[in-house]
Write a protein that holds these residues in place. Structure first.
Motif, short mmCIF file in Angstrom:
data_model
loop_
_atom_site.label_atom_id
_atom_site.label_comp_id
_atom_site.label_asym_id
_atom_site.label_seq_id
_atom_site.Cartn_x
_atom_site.Cartn_y
_atom_site.Cartn_z
N UNK A 25 -16.64 -63.21 18.43
CA UNK A 25 -15.65 -63.74 18.42
C UNK A 25 -14.71 -65.01 18.83
N UNK A 26 -16.07 -65.77 18.81
CA UNK A 26 -15.64 -67.67 18.91
C UNK A 26 -16.53 -67.92 17.84
N UNK A 27 -16.69 -67.27 17.52
CA UNK A 27 -16.36 -67.44 14.91
C UNK A 27 -15.91 -67.77 14.81
N UNK A 28 -15.90 -68.77 13.82
CA UNK A 28 -14.48 -69.03 13.23
C UNK A 28 -14.12 -67.22 12.02
N UNK A 29 -12.88 -67.80 12.17
CA UNK A 29 -12.15 -65.98 10.60
C UNK A 29 -12.80 -66.80 9.65
N UNK A 30 -13.38 -65.60 8.94
CA UNK A 30 -13.24 -65.13 7.40
C UNK A 30 -11.64 -65.06 6.97
N UNK A 31 -11.12 -65.66 6.12
CA UNK A 31 -10.22 -65.41 4.93
C UNK A 31 -10.51 -65.35 3.90
#
Length: 245
Positions: free
Chosen positions: A237-243
């Motif tokens: 959950x702390x990893x950068x969000x994928x867009x």
């Protein structure tokens, strides 16, 4: 199948193995896969086995017989002058047992009788050493670049070892790391399971260190298993969000 790990630390050696030998919905068996011989103050040797159970039991049986009457049964690992020589003797014994099975007219390939082994320990006057022994009888030794060996069902438990292993870690952290590795393997493959055996060896102690069996329902193992799962969810959950672009 099985899962065993031998680890070389600055402090000494750590060994851990599961005990499952057969798997199925209604057919699960266990057998000891970790064996130790010692002359306190002179030498300590630990051997872990994976592969065909008849092969590994025959090898361990031959090794054990030779230690009981070394004057009549040679070579004996309790008389060999070095850990390197012991690795050679164990490898040769493994090779001979496999060859004997094939010579007996068994309708199977050499792979069916195959086994691999992790062997480590120390003889007084030399450093602790750790070896991975192959069915062909040859072997390799642990080094700074390759400080741990796995045998059996290795792929599920390797990523955490590669990422988290540190040679200066203590035995307690090493056991915790190995339990995470075993938990990942047990959750991924039915052929690996509890109980789990472990042994530690302190450099120059020349005697077996801590040793125990972790059974089903063990409170610490349960905490490690559930805690690691939750920690992975938090880290994800702390990893950068994928867009999407």
């Amino acid at each position: 199948m099985t899962y065993c790990v031998g680890m070389r630390l600055e402090r000494g050696l750590v060994f851990m193995s599961d005990t499952r030998t057969n798997a199925g919905l209604d057919n699960i068996a266990t057998a000891k896969k970790m064996h130790t011989w010692e002359i306190p103050g002179e030498r300590v040797i630990t051997l872990m086995t994976a592969g065909n159970l008849a092969t590994t039991q025959a090898v361990v049986g031959l090794i054990d017989e030779r230690t009981k009457a070394p004057a009549e049964r040679s070579p004996s690992i309790l008389q060999a002058p070095s850990m390197f020589q012991i690795a050679r003797d164990v490898g040769q014994t493994l090779k001979e047992v496999i060859a004997d099975n094939l010579a007996g007219g068994q309708e199977a390939s050499a792979a069916a009788f195959g086994a691999t082994m992790i062997m480590g320990g120390q003889i007084k006057g030399s450093a602790p050493r750790l070896f991975l022994i192959y069915p062909e009888g040859n072997f390799i030794e642990a080094s700074d670049e390759n400080p741990f060996f796995q045998i059996g069902e290795t792929k599920y438990g390797k990523p955490i070892l590669v990422r988290a292993f540190e040679p200066e870690m203590g035995f307690e952290d090493a056991i915790k790391l190995l339990l995470v590795s075993f938990d990942s393997t047990i959750k991924s493959n039915l052929s690996v399971g509890l109980p789990i055996d472990y042994i530690t060896y302190d450099t120059d102690s020349l005697c077996v260190g801590q040793q125990a069996r972790i059974e089903e329902g063990d409170a610490y193992y349960s905490a490690i298993s559930s805690g690691w799962g939750e920690a992975l969810k938090v880290a994800f959950g702390q990893l950068p969000e994928f867009r999407f672009p």
